[in-house]
Design a protein around this motif. Structure first.
Motif, PDB file in Angstrom:
ATOM      1  N   LEU A   8       2.453  -4.700  -4.984  1.00  0.00           N
ATOM      2  CA  LEU A   8       2.953  -4.869  -3.809  1.00  0.00           C
ATOM      3  C   LEU A   8       2.078  -5.432  -2.910  1.00  0.00           C
ATOM      4  O   LEU A   8       0.705  -5.593  -2.906  1.00  0.00           O
ATOM      5  N   SER A   9       2.884  -6.226  -2.012  1.00  0.00           N
ATOM      6  CA  SER A   9       2.155  -6.930  -0.812  1.00  0.00           C
ATOM      7  C   SER A   9       2.151  -6.025   0.414  1.00  0.00           C
ATOM      8  O   SER A   9       1.593  -4.937   0.578  1.00  0.00           O
ATOM      9  N   GLU A  10       2.580  -6.620   1.398  1.00  0.00           N
ATOM     10  CA  GLU A  10       2.582  -5.979   2.802  1.00  0.00           C
ATOM     11  C   GLU A  10       3.083  -4.363   2.882  1.00  0.00           C
ATOM     12  O   GLU A  10       4.193  -4.060   2.106  1.00  0.00           O
ATOM     13  N   PRO A  11       2.758  -3.598   3.843  1.00  0.00           N
ATOM     14  CA  PRO A  11       3.433  -2.274   4.170  1.00  0.00           C
ATOM     15  C   PRO A  11       5.028  -2.375   4.355  1.00  0.00           C
ATOM     16  O   PRO A  11       5.211  -3.419   4.941  1.00  0.00           O
ATOM     17  N   MET A  12       5.706  -1.509   3.970  1.00  0.00           N
ATOM     18  CA  MET A  12       6.889  -1.333   4.221  1.00  0.00           C
ATOM     19  C   MET A  12       7.212  -1.421   5.667  1.00  0.00           C
ATOM     20  O   MET A  12       6.999  -0.420   6.448  1.00  0.00           O
ATOM     21  N   ALA A  46       1.559   5.114   0.773  1.00  0.00           N
ATOM     22  CA  ALA A  46       0.561   5.805   0.039  1.00  0.00           C
ATOM     23  C   ALA A  46       0.178   4.484  -0.696  1.00  0.00           C
ATOM     24  O   ALA A  46      -1.154   4.445  -0.910  1.00  0.00           O
ATOM     25  N   VAL A  47       0.728   4.123  -1.494  1.00  0.00           N
ATOM     26  CA  VAL A  47       0.507   2.694  -2.375  1.00  0.00           C
ATOM     27  C   VAL A  47       0.136   1.645  -1.788  1.00  0.00           C
ATOM     28  O   VAL A  47      -1.150   0.989  -1.958  1.00  0.00           O
ATOM     29  N   ARG A  48       0.696   1.163  -0.879  1.00  0.00           N
ATOM     30  CA  ARG A  48       0.367  -0.217  -0.338  1.00  0.00           C
ATOM     31  C   ARG A  48      -0.713  -0.274   0.793  1.00  0.00           C
ATOM     32  O   ARG A  48      -1.433  -1.113   0.927  1.00  0.00           O
ATOM     33  N   GLN A  49      -1.045   1.011   1.538  1.00  0.00           N
ATOM     34  CA  GLN A  49      -1.690   0.825   2.641  1.00  0.00           C
ATOM     35  C   GLN A  49      -3.243   1.489   1.991  1.00  0.00           C
ATOM     36  O   GLN A  49      -4.349   1.471   2.812  1.00  0.00           O
TER      37      GLN A  49
END
Length: 225
Positions: A8-12, A46-49
């Motif tokens: 994944l890219s940017e935070p949601m 939790a995954v993206r950041q």
């Protein structure tokens, strides 16, 4: 694929599609939808950041451990847990949503298995939410959930190659062979998201990014499909 910790890219950010879908929720059912998407956002963050995969895994493990417990054993002071504890449903099944997010932490390109696990986790979570709304029987929101999961994943992948892998995983599950079943009024937000996802996957564009998408969402919000 270019990435450090996940596919994944940017935070949601606040999702316009979800915001639109929630506008069609009944006042008495809206809190369950809000809880569901709040949980999904917490897991996504939790995954993206996380700066390292192990940090994301530790955060996800905390949620998995909670869903392995009885809600009566959940720690106090976490507002989202308190809201989920009030669901009239088997919230232990939300653990597969955690598993789906963790699957995205695997090294290398997005795998078919990881994308499928991600979609199945969302299908299970949407079904739990449907039970909490008193809609345990068919029709199920699982088909709409899977469509939305793959579309959301493709939209937020860190590379075009992974986005195409997400779409290929959806095709491998034959999700485009039939439309999602018509859902009852109480589940109308799920129907809207499934419809938007179907259009996004076929057109290979982000959800709610064309005038036709908005009109399709409004139609589904009013008529159910």
């Amino acid at each position: 694929m270019t990435r450090e910790n996940s596919s994944l890219s940017e935070p949601m950010q606040v999702d316009p599609a979800i915001t639109l879908a929630l506008a069609y929720a009944r006042k008495d059912t809206r809190p369950v939808f809000e809880d569901l998407f709040a949980l999904d956002r917490r897991l996504a963050d939790a995954v993206r950041q996380a700066s390292e995969p192990i940090i994301a895994q530790l955060k996800l493990a905390w949620w998995r451990d909670r869903f392995a417990q009885s809600p009566s054993e959940w720690p106090k002071g976490e507002p989202l847990l308190a809201r989920l504890a009030a669901w009239d449903a088997d919230v232990s099944q939300l653990g597969t949503l955690v598993d789906g997010w963790e699957a995205l932490l695997a090294e290398g390109p997005l795998s078919n298995d990881a994308a499928i696990a991600f979609a199945q986790g969302h299908a299970d979570a949407w079904s739990v939410a449907a039970c909490a709304l008193g809609r345990a029987g068919p029709p199920s929101p699982e088909h709409a959930a899977q469509l939305w999961s793959y579309a959301d994943l493709a939209e937020h992948c860190s590379s075009p190659e992974d986005a195409e892998r997400a779409r290929a995983a959806a095709r491998s599950q034959n999700l485009f062979d039939a439309a999602s079943p018509r859902l009852p009024r109480d589940l109308r937000p799920f129907a809207i998201l499934g419809r938007l996802a179907h259009r996004a996957m076929l057109g290979e564009h982000p959800m709610l990014s064309t005038p036709g998408d908005f009109l399709a969402a409004v139609r589904t919000g009013m008529l159910g499909r």
